[in-house]
Write a protein that holds these residues in place. Structure first.
Motif, PDB file in Angstrom:
ATOM      1  N   VAL A 179      12.134 -11.182   4.157  1.00  0.00           N
ATOM      2  CA  VAL A 179      12.565  -9.897   4.031  1.00  0.00           C
ATOM      3  C   VAL A 179      11.816  -8.610   4.379  1.00  0.00           C
ATOM      4  CG1 VAL A 179      11.734  -9.385   1.817  1.00  0.00           C
ATOM      5  CG2 VAL A 179      14.060  -8.670   2.353  1.00  0.00           C
ATOM      6  N   LYS A 180      12.383  -7.827   5.209  1.00  0.00           N
ATOM      7  CA  LYS A 180      11.821  -6.553   5.211  1.00  0.00           C
ATOM      8  C   LYS A 180      12.300  -5.515   4.550  1.00  0.00           C
ATOM      9  CE  LYS A 180      10.916  -7.724  10.417  1.00  0.00           C
ATOM     10  NZ  LYS A 180      11.118  -7.423  11.789  1.00  0.00           N
ATOM     11  N   PHE A 181      11.531  -4.459   4.179  1.00  0.00           N
ATOM     12  CA  PHE A 181      12.126  -3.320   3.473  1.00  0.00           C
ATOM     13  C   PHE A 181      11.435  -2.025   3.992  1.00  0.00           C
ATOM     14  CE2 PHE A 181       8.257  -5.058   1.591  1.00  0.00           C
ATOM     15  CZ  PHE A 181       7.434  -3.653   1.222  1.00  0.00           C
ATOM     16  N   LEU A 207       6.253   4.703   6.941  1.00  0.00           N
ATOM     17  CA  LEU A 207       6.338   3.880   7.935  1.00  0.00           C
ATOM     18  C   LEU A 207       7.859   4.330   8.660  1.00  0.00           C
ATOM     19  CD1 LEU A 207       5.020   0.291   6.896  1.00  0.00           C
ATOM     20  CD2 LEU A 207       3.663   2.189   8.321  1.00  0.00           C
ATOM     21  N   SER A 208       7.746   4.144   9.949  1.00  0.00           N
ATOM     22  CA  SER A 208       8.861   4.189  10.762  1.00  0.00           C
ATOM     23  C   SER A 208       9.738   3.233  11.027  1.00  0.00           C
ATOM     24  CB  SER A 208       8.701   4.908  12.074  1.00  0.00           C
ATOM     25  OG  SER A 208       7.940   4.318  13.166  1.00  0.00           O
ATOM     26  N   ARG A 209       9.059   2.026  10.668  1.00  0.00           N
ATOM     27  CA  ARG A 209       9.513   0.662  11.020  1.00  0.00           C
ATOM     28  C   ARG A 209       9.906  -0.076   9.761  1.00  0.00           C
ATOM     29  NH1 ARG A 209       9.063  -1.460  16.617  1.00  0.00           N
ATOM     30  NH2 ARG A 209       8.264   0.415  17.937  1.00  0.00           N
ATOM     31  N   PRO A 221       1.522  10.598  11.583  1.00  0.00           N
ATOM     32  CA  PRO A 221       2.616  11.960  11.293  1.00  0.00           C
ATOM     33  C   PRO A 221       3.500  11.588  10.123  1.00  0.00           C
ATOM     34  CG  PRO A 221       3.017  10.897  13.212  1.00  0.00           C
ATOM     35  CD  PRO A 221       1.767  10.188  12.943  1.00  0.00           C
ATOM     36  N   GLN A 222       4.038  10.361  10.224  1.00  0.00           N
ATOM     37  CA  GLN A 222       5.265   9.987   9.215  1.00  0.00           C
ATOM     38  C   GLN A 222       4.685   9.979   7.917  1.00  0.00           C
ATOM     39  OE1 GLN A 222       8.252   8.836   9.991  1.00  0.00           O
ATOM     40  NE2 GLN A 222       8.950   7.715   8.209  1.00  0.00           N
TER      41      GLN A 222
END
Length: 475
Positions: free
Chosen positions: A165-167, A172-174, A217-218
Motif C-alpha cells: 500500500v501507498k499513503f 512529501l509530494s508523492r 519545500p513541501q
C-alpha cells in the motif's frame, strides 16, 4: 545577558559529530551564547567519546560521562535511559555554576532526537527543551503523521508490514510506499516507542533540523502552518550541519588519497555504507560481480557484517582473506582500476575530483556530504530511517539512482534477500552517467546547500531565529 545551552547528543559517532558542529556554529553566530555538550559514551567502543576531538574552549565545553553499564542486554533506547542519573547530575552542577554568575542564564536543554527521555530533566529544572533532529524535515513529518494517524484515527502503520500500500504524507509530494517505512514503525513491539517519541517532540519549544529549506519545500511549508498545521513546535532548518574534521588512520588516508589522485576526473564509483554497514560473503560477491561488469573504476569500503541479532552491540568486522570470499581472479582482474579498503575517510574521498558517484546506505549525514560535494548517489539503505531517505532521494527529489530502496538489514527483520549483481550494476551505471538530468539536479542542489549557510541564506536566517526564540523563552 549571556545565555548557556546544554546539548545532549545520542551516543553515536554521526550524532555526536553533527551536534558538535551545530554547537560550534551557534557559538560562532552569537557572542552571547555558550554551549556545553554532555556526551554519553558508546556502549561497545570508544568511537563516540573519541569524536569529541576538540578541547573545551571559553564558550564551548564538553562533559564526557564515565563509562557505565555495558550490558549487551540493553537496547539502544534503554541504554540512553540508563544514563539519566549521570546526565541529571551534570545538568544540576551546570545550573548551580551558571546561577553563581549574575550576567548568565541557563536558557535551555537541546536533546538529540533519540534522547527524548532527557526532556524529563529539562522539566525537573524548569528549563525549556528543544530537539536537535539529525535527520531531515520530511522524515520528521512522517513521524508526526504516523503518530496522528494512531492517536486521532486509531490507525497503526505497523499493521502495514509486508503490504504494498501507498499513503499520503503531508511533508512529501508523492504517495509513500509502506515497504519503505523504517523497521521500528513496522514492528508492533517498537511502534509504541515511535508514537511516544513523536508525542514528546510536540512538547518541546522547537526542533532544529539538519536540512535546508530549498531542499524540502513541501516539509517546511507544512511546518510553517500554511497547510493548517498548528500542532507542532517551530521547526528550524539550519543545515547542512556537517563535520569535516578528519579522524582515523592517517597513513591509510594518505594512501587512499594518493590512489584517487592518479584516477581521471569523475571516473571512480565510491562504495561506503556507514559505521554499521557490512555484508555477508555472498552479498560481497554480488557487489564484486557488479563492479567488474560495470567497467567503472571503484573504491570499495568492504567490511564483514556482524550477526544481524547483534548489530546494535557490535560494529562490522574485517574479512581476513578477500581472495577466499570474492570471485576467483577478481582482485587480479581489477588491480588496475579498483581499490578495496576497510575504513574510509569519507569526506576526503567525496571531495576528490576523481569521484563520479557514491553507493551509499543513505544515512542522512552521508547524503548531505555527497550533495555538498556534488556527487550523485546510488541508494542502498540498510537500517533506521534509511529506506525513507532512499525514497526521498530517488523518487521525491531525483538526486539518486536506486539499488534497492526497500532493502533492510537489522535486528528486527533478520537477514534480507541478496541484492543481485544486476540491481547493483544498474544503480552504479545510472549514477555514473556524466550528462544525466540527475547529475545536473545534484549540482544545482550543491549550490543551494552552500548558499543556505551564508549570511542571509535560509539556514543562516533560521539559526538566528532559533537564537532569538531561545532568548525570548528564557525562564
Amino acid at each position: 545577558m549571556k545565555i548557556e545551552l546544554v546539548f545532549i547528543p545520542s551516543p553515536g559517532v554521526g550524532h555526536i559529530r553533527a551536534t558538535t558542529a551545530l554547537a560550534k556554529l551557534l557559538v560562532d553566530s552569537d557572542d552571547r551564547l555558550s554551549v556545553t555538550l554532555i556526551v554519553i559514551p558508546s556502549r561497545f567502543s570508544d568511537d563516540a567519546s573519541s569524536s569529541v576531538y576538540t578541547k573545551s574552549e571559553d564558550r564551548l565545553r564538553y562533559i564526557l560521562l564515565p563509562a557505565g553499564d555495558d550490558s549487551t542486554d540493553h537496547t539502544f533506547v534503554s541504554y540512553i535511559d540508563s544514563r539519566k542519573p549521570q546526565v541529571r547530575a551534570a545538568v544540576s552542577e551546570l545550573a548551580r555554576d551558571v546561577s553563581r554568575r549574575s550576567d548568565s542564564r541557563l536558557a535551555g536543554i537541546v536533546v538529540d532526537m533519540f534522547c527524548t527521555s532527557m526532556i524529563d530533566i529539562a522539566d525537573e529544572f524548569n528549563f525549556p527543551a528543544y530537539i536537535f533532529y539529525t535527520s531531515n524535515a520530511s522524515y520528521l513529518g512522517l513521524q508526526f503523521h504516523v503518530q496522528s494517524l494512531y492517536d486521532e484515527k486509531e490507525l497503526d502503520v505497523s499493521e502495514l508490514k509486508d503490504s504494498d500500500v501507498k499513503f499520503d504524507v503531508p511533508t512529501l509530494s508523492r504517495p509513500f510506499p509502506a515497504n519503505c517505512l523504517p523497521s521500528v514503525m513496522l514492528n508492533s513491539k517498537w511502534f509504541p516507542y515511535v508514537v511516544g517519541r513523536a508525542r514528546s517532540f510536540r512538547e518541546t519549544k522547537g526542533i532544529l533540523v539538519n536540512s535546508v529549506a530549498e531542499m524540502e519545500p513541501q516539509a517546511l511549508k507544512f511546518f510553517s502552518g500554511e497547510n493548517g498545521n498548528v500542532n507542532t513546535p517551530p521547526v528550524y532548518a539550519v543545515g547542512p550541519i556537517m563535520d569535516f574534521e578528519t579522524s582515523g588512520d592517517d597513513e591509510k588516508r594518505k594512501e587512499i588519497l594518493r590512489w584517487l589522485k592518479e584516477q581521471p576526473t569523475k571516473s571512480v564509483v565510491f562504495l561506503c555504507f556507514g559505521s554499521m554497514g557490512g555484508f555477508s560473503e555472498e552479498q560481497s560477491r554480488e557487489i564484486a560481480v557488479a563492479l567488474e561488469r560495470s567497467g567503472h573504476r571503484f573504491l570499495w569500503s568492504l567490511r564483514r557484517a556482524s550477526l544481524v541479532e547483534n548489530m546494535t552491540n557490535a560494529p562490522p568486522g574485517e574479512f581476513t582473506n578477500l581472495e577466499e570470499i570474492l570471485p576467483k581472479g577478481f582482485l587480479d582482474r581489477t588491480v588496475e582500476i579498483g581499490k578495496i579498503i576497510s575504513w574510509a575517510p569519507q569526506v576526503d574521498v567525496l571531495k576528490s575530483p576523481a569521484i563520479g558517484a557514491f553507493v551509499t546506505h543513505c544515512g542522512w549525514n552521508s547524503i548531505l556530504e555527497s550533495l555538498w560535494f556534488g556527487v550523485p548517489m546510488a541508494a542502498w539503505p540498510i537500517y533506521a530511517e534509511q529506506q525513507f531517505n532512499a525514497f526521498h532521494m530517488v523518487e521525491e527529489l531525483g538526486l539518486a539512482a536506486e539499488v534497492r530502496k526497500e532493502y533492510r538489514r537489522d535486528f528486527l527483520v533478520g537477514e534480507p534477500e541478496i541484492v543481485t549483481a544486476d540491481e547493483i550494476e544498474r544503480g552504479i551505471k545510472c549514477a555514473m552517467v556524466q550528462d544525466s538530468k540527475m547529475r545536473k539536479r545534484v549540482m544545482e542542489m550543491k549550490d543551494k546547500l552552500h548558499v543556505a549557510l551564508v549570511d542571509g541564506g535560509s539556514s543562516n536566517c533560521a539559526l538566528k531565529k532559533f537564537v532569538q526564540d531561545v532568548v525570548d523563552n528564557v525562564p
